[in-house]
Each structure stands twice: as C-alpha cells, then as structure tokens.
Design a protein around this motif. Structure first.
Motif, mmCIF file in Angstrom:
data_model
loop_
_atom_site.group_PDB
_atom_site.id
_atom_site.type_symbol
_atom_site.label_atom_id
_atom_site.label_comp_id
_atom_site.label_asym_id
_atom_site.label_seq_id
_atom_site.Cartn_x
_atom_site.Cartn_y
_atom_site.Cartn_z
ATOM 1 N N ALA A 319 17.818 16.820 54.983
ATOM 2 C CA ALA A 319 18.627 18.312 55.099
ATOM 3 C C ALA A 319 19.718 18.233 56.063
ATOM 4 O O ALA A 319 20.081 19.092 56.776
ATOM 5 C CB ALA A 319 17.487 19.396 55.736
ATOM 6 N N THR A 320 20.589 17.335 55.513
ATOM 7 C CA THR A 320 21.899 17.042 56.577
ATOM 8 C C THR A 320 22.987 16.999 55.594
ATOM 9 O O THR A 320 23.063 16.015 54.618
ATOM 10 C CB THR A 320 21.773 15.841 57.375
ATOM 11 O OG1 THR A 320 20.561 15.831 58.068
ATOM 12 C CG2 THR A 320 22.986 15.706 58.175
ATOM 13 N N LYS A 321 24.018 17.737 55.703
ATOM 14 C CA LYS A 321 25.161 17.390 54.883
ATOM 15 C C LYS A 321 26.153 16.509 55.518
ATOM 16 O O LYS A 321 26.395 16.482 56.565
ATOM 17 C CB LYS A 321 25.884 19.015 54.795
ATOM 18 C CG LYS A 321 27.094 18.976 53.885
ATOM 19 C CD LYS A 321 27.567 20.338 53.835
ATOM 20 C CE LYS A 321 28.706 20.343 52.704
ATOM 21 N NZ LYS A 321 29.068 21.815 52.597
ATOM 22 N N ASP A 323 29.435 14.638 57.151
ATOM 23 C CA ASP A 323 30.426 15.145 57.800
ATOM 24 C C ASP A 323 31.459 14.165 57.709
ATOM 25 O O ASP A 323 31.373 12.838 58.168
ATOM 26 C CB ASP A 323 30.104 15.252 59.291
ATOM 27 C CG ASP A 323 31.118 15.911 60.107
ATOM 28 O OD1 ASP A 323 32.042 15.911 59.683
ATOM 29 O OD2 ASP A 323 30.933 16.287 61.359
ATOM 30 N N ARG A 360 22.849 15.923 49.042
ATOM 31 C CA ARG A 360 22.741 15.981 50.621
ATOM 32 C C ARG A 360 23.598 17.346 51.018
ATOM 33 O O ARG A 360 24.489 17.418 50.865
ATOM 34 C CB ARG A 360 23.871 14.695 50.758
ATOM 35 C CG ARG A 360 22.972 13.450 50.731
ATOM 36 C CD ARG A 360 23.662 12.372 51.395
ATOM 37 N NE ARG A 360 25.125 11.958 51.374
ATOM 38 C CZ ARG A 360 25.653 10.815 51.704
ATOM 39 N NH1 ARG A 360 25.034 10.152 52.563
ATOM 40 N NH2 ARG A 360 26.675 10.630 51.328
ATOM 41 N N ASP A 361 22.605 18.060 51.460
ATOM 42 C CA ASP A 361 23.097 19.432 51.571
ATOM 43 C C ASP A 361 22.040 20.154 52.534
ATOM 44 O O ASP A 361 21.181 19.457 53.105
ATOM 45 C CB ASP A 361 23.259 20.269 50.600
ATOM 46 C CG ASP A 361 24.594 21.381 50.771
ATOM 47 O OD1 ASP A 361 24.771 21.879 51.896
ATOM 48 O OD2 ASP A 361 25.163 21.189 49.992
ATOM 49 N N ARG A 362 22.158 21.285 53.011
ATOM 50 C CA ARG A 362 21.180 22.062 53.932
ATOM 51 C C ARG A 362 20.066 22.208 53.240
ATOM 52 O O ARG A 362 19.802 22.207 52.092
ATOM 53 C CB ARG A 362 22.027 23.463 54.484
ATOM 54 C CG ARG A 362 23.442 23.361 55.008
ATOM 55 C CD ARG A 362 24.216 24.460 55.233
ATOM 56 N NE ARG A 362 24.677 24.663 53.917
ATOM 57 C CZ ARG A 362 25.607 25.619 53.719
ATOM 58 N NH1 ARG A 362 25.806 26.618 54.605
ATOM 59 N NH2 ARG A 362 26.068 25.893 52.392
ATOM 60 N N SER A 363 19.045 22.676 54.180
ATOM 61 C CA SER A 363 17.451 22.728 53.808
ATOM 62 C C SER A 363 17.391 23.952 52.681
ATOM 63 O O SER A 363 16.651 23.765 51.757
ATOM 64 C CB SER A 363 16.779 23.262 54.950
ATOM 65 O OG SER A 363 17.047 24.098 55.462
#
Length: 512
Positions: A319-321, A323, A360-363
């Motif tokens: 749950a990490t986008k 950077d 790859r994005d937020r939960s």
C-alpha cells in the motif's frame, strides 16, 4: 587580344601521405554509425546491442559536436559507478583525449569537462541517487552501458531533468550490450524491435515508436494518434519518441581492419555468448542469480489450459505509492500489489499461471482492485478462490477477517493464509515444479521484467529485486496442491440413475 585565363593550380600543399598520417579525422565509418550520429529527431535513443560496434566512441563524438556548436549545451555522462567511469582506459580517459582536440579542459575533482565556449559535460554515476540530480537542467544525457542499470526508476527520473536552455533537442542516449535481465530487453520486446528469438528485427531498425509510462508500466505505440485514441490527447503529447539503432562489430570497419583477431574471437565464442556479443541477441543469457531460468516457464495460449480446473487468485498486498523524488534505498521503489491467478491439474501435475493484476498505490485503491478482480473472476468461473495473506498479530487477523467478510458478500470464495515459513521454504514446491517443466504461463501474463524478477529470486529481501510475484505463486501452488479446496461438483445431466434419485426439477435449476 583576349586574355587567356590562368590555369588553377590543384597541387596540394601537403602531400597525401603526410595528410593521412598527421591530420586526424573524426567521423562515422559506416552508414549505420552515420544514421545514429545524425539522429536529432528522437527523445530517447538506444544504440548498439553487440560488442565492438563503436557505441561509446560515437556517443562521445556526438557530445563533442553538440557542445562545440552550442555554448548553452550541458550534458551528463552516466554509468553505474564512478569506478567504471574513471578506471584505466575508461570512457573518462577517452573523452579527455577526444575533447581536448578542441580545447576542452577537464576537472578531475568535479569530474567535469568544460569547452572553451562554456558548454560542459559532467560525469557521474547512476545508482539509487536520484537526489543528486534534483534541480539539474540538462540538454543531453548519455548513459553508457545502460543495461547495467538495475533500477529503471533511476533512468526514468533522468528524463525529467531534460529541460536545459539549449536550442538543441533534449535527448537521452543510451548504449548497451544485450542483457536479458535488463529493463531495455523488456522495452525492445514491447516495442517490437526484436524477433521471436531475441535478435534485432531488421525491418524495425531505426523505426520510431512512442513510449509512455502508466501506473508504473511502460507501453509502446506506433504513433501518437494510437496513444490519443486509447488514453487521450494529454498522454499522446507527453509520450517520448523512441528509437533503437542496432549495431554490431560488422558496422565498425575499424575493427575489421586493425583488430581482425578480436573479430575472430567473437566469431568463435560458444553459441550463447556468440549470439549475444556478436549478433546482438537479447534473449541469450545464462539466467539469473536465483534458482529459476526463463526457460523453466513454458508459454501457451489460453485455449491450451484444460477446462474445469480449480483456480485461485493469490494476492500479495502492498500500500505504498512510488515517490519519484526518492531513491530505491529511501523507499522510492516500494513493493507491488500483485494478484496472480493460477490453476493446477492433479491428473498431470501441471501448474498453470493464467493472469496477473498489478498496482502500486494507496490501500483504498488496492482494496478496490482486489474486490473488483474477485467480481470479474466470478463472472468467468464460480470455481475460483481468492487467497489473502494474514499478517502476524491481532491487527493482522482483524484486517484479514474484514477482507474475508467483504469477499464473501461478493459471492467469492476467500482463503486466508498464515505464512509461517521463510520465503525460500514456501517457494520450494513451485520452483521444483518449474525446474521439472510442469509450469505453464498464458501468453502476455508476464513480461521480461517479471521473468527477471523470478530469475533473481533467492529468498533474500536485500537482493535488489522484488519478491511479490514469487510470494503469490508460492501461496497459490501450496494451496492448490496441498490445500483442502472444494471444487465444483460436475454432474452428467443425462445420467438416468441421477434423474431417478433427485428428479428433473432439481436438475434443471442446478449449474451442471
């Protein structure tokens, strides 16, 4: 009388032998080299793909021309490490010899060469150091031996630095020898520059394609109009024009003349290395550093998968986008959410990889992908399970139960897994099946970067490669082979004994 015109004297002031011996001429030596050197029409260029093609020298010559012609031209020359850049006989020494011919001066402390008109080339390394390039305004970037760069995000971040004041085209040039584990192999495959065996496709040599990045994946198109139809005008305008100029030692006549023994050595290598270094085969490789090779996975059409198999969609959630302002070590290359759909045939022992979802994005968006995919899988077959891993602790248990409840509400068949073994131990069953030739992959499920990740799996989180796909495959294999899943019961509608037992009304209302 008409005056007789004087005859012009065509005698050279320097005889031809002296001219040949003392005047150095820097120029391309073949049509292939000339096309690359004069290519100012593309945003991203890749040249080479075989040993001895003159790729580094020609790229240095292009930098010299651009710097000599434009005082506002500033560029960077990058390799994986400074040791590679400044080793004896390295590209730093070659650049100093070449650039000094026009009066350029080098600074060994700043690793920079400045031309008399003010243009300069900075030499630096490219490896998890995106912060080093923040604020840079570059006209040109040359990545020498780009296939050695492991983190594709580093390369992609460099494209955002191409915003210099020079009137010349902002360009990223790359040179490389073939490496199947490189992101470049994946790019060339997607764009159609390679044939089915991995050799350069001559019909595509020098042909323009267009590259965009969407949700972390790279896509290639034949035209901007094609991108516009699929993703809109903004995406079409932001796409980079890309070209591959394949070249080998036969496009560099200086070797044929001055070092025929080197050509002889290349021509007499073992087939694998000869295909790679002499003919530029990008698929020729000894495999990764782990337990699997690309050849262990047999690609098939979806129609070749047996019908009626029990299937499972195994998820490995993150749950990490990403950077773009952080390096991989700083968290700029987070884990993927992967959902791999698999099936197992108990009669033959064959394991089938059918599909994969990635994000790859937020939960919240990750959860939406899980539930949306579960609904889609149910529409295709009601004999598909959904596997979710449960993290240790009470919080992990509660979160897994929440997901399980939502999946049940959708009509899905959730399976909660509690991994207690190491990654390597969990993966042993699947890897043995692959090594024995029992793993089949539906075409277009995996790309070359996915296979590279699997090839480099060794159970170590610090290997520099993700384990997301292998975690999904390990769980799916363990559950399908050794789990206690309940497949749909298949009943023959025409069985007269069954009709006598439960009657035609019940049969007509059941899925049989």
């Amino acid at each position: 009388m008409a005056r007789t015109p004087n005859k012009r004297n065509y005698t050279f002031h320097i005889d031809q032998e002296t001219l040949y011996e003392e005047v150095e001429i820097y120029a391309p030596l073949s049509k292939k080299q000339a096309v690359y050197l004069n290519d100012d029409d593309h945003d991203i260029l890749l040249f080479g793909g075989a040993s001895g093609s003159g790729k580094s020298y020609l790229s240095l010559l292009k930098l010299l021309i651009d710097c000599f012609e434009d005082p506002d031209y500033n560029a960077m020359l990058l390799r994986e490490s400074l040791v590679q850049i400044k080793a004896p006989g390295s590209i730093w020494e070659e650049a100093n010899k070449l650039f000094s011919k026009v009066g350029a001066k080098s600074n060994n402390i700043q690793n920079q060469i400045r031309f008399p008109n003010g243009a300069f080339v900075k030499f630096h390394y490219l490896k998890d150091n995106q912060n080093d390039f923040q604020g840079s305004q570059l006209t040109g970037v040359l990545i020498d031996e780009a296939s050695q760069i492991k983190n594709i995000d580093d390369v992609w971040y460099i494209t955002s630095r191409l915003r210099g004041k020079s009137k010349k085209r902002k360009t990223l040039r790359m040179t490389a020898n073939p490496d199947r584990n490189s992101f470049l192999c994946d790019w060339l495959t997607k764009a159609g520059y390679l044939d089915e065996k991995g050799f350069p496709d001559e019909s595509m040599d020098g042909v323009t394609t267009y590259l965009i990045q969407l949700q972390g994946d790279f896509e290639f198109f034949k035209s901007r109009e094609e991108i516009k139809e699929k993703y809109g005008d903004a995406a079409a305008r932001s796409a980079y024009s890309f070209v591959y100029h394949s070249a080998n030692i036969y496009n560099n006549p200086i070797y044929l003349k001055d070092q025929p023994e080197y050509v002889f050595k290349l021509e007499n290598l073992k087939k694998l290395e000869r295909d790679r270094l002499l003919y530029g085969n990008w698929f020729a490789s000894q495999g990764g550093l782990g337990y699997l090779k690309r050849e262990d996975f047999k690609e098939i059409d979806a129609s070749e998968v047996p019908l009626g198999l029990t299937m499972i969609r195994s998820w490995d959630l993150a749950a990490t986008k990403p950077d773009p302002n952080k390096s991989a070590k700083q968290g700029g290359d987070p884990d993927w959410t992967r959902g791999v759909k698999c099936a197992f045939d108990k009669e033959t022992g064959n394991f089938y990889i059918l599909d994969m979802k990635s994000m790859r994005d937020r939960s919240a968006l990750v959860e939406n992908l899980v539930y949306k995919t579960a609904r889609e899988d149910l529409q295709l077959s009601d004999n598909t399970y959904t596997s979710i891993s449960q993290d240790p602790g009470s919080a992990g248990k509660a979160l897994a139960e929440t997901k399980r409840t939502k999946l049940i509400a959708l009509g899905a068949k959730p399976v909660i897994l509690k991994p207690r073994k190491s990654k390597l131990t969990r993966a042993q069953g699947f890897m043995i099946a692959a090594q024995q030739g029992n793993v089949y992959v539906v075409k277009n499920t995996f790309n070359e970067s996915h296979y590279t990740e699997l090839e480099h799996f060794d159970g170590d989180k610090c290997s520099g490669y993700h384990n997301d796909i292998m975690d999904c495959l390990s769980d799916a294999y363990e559950t399908l082979v050794n789990g206690r899943l309940l497949p749909n019961i298949k009943v023959n509608r025409n069985n007269p004994r069954l009709r006598n037992m439960i009657g035609p009304t019940v049969l007509s209302n059941r899925r049989i």
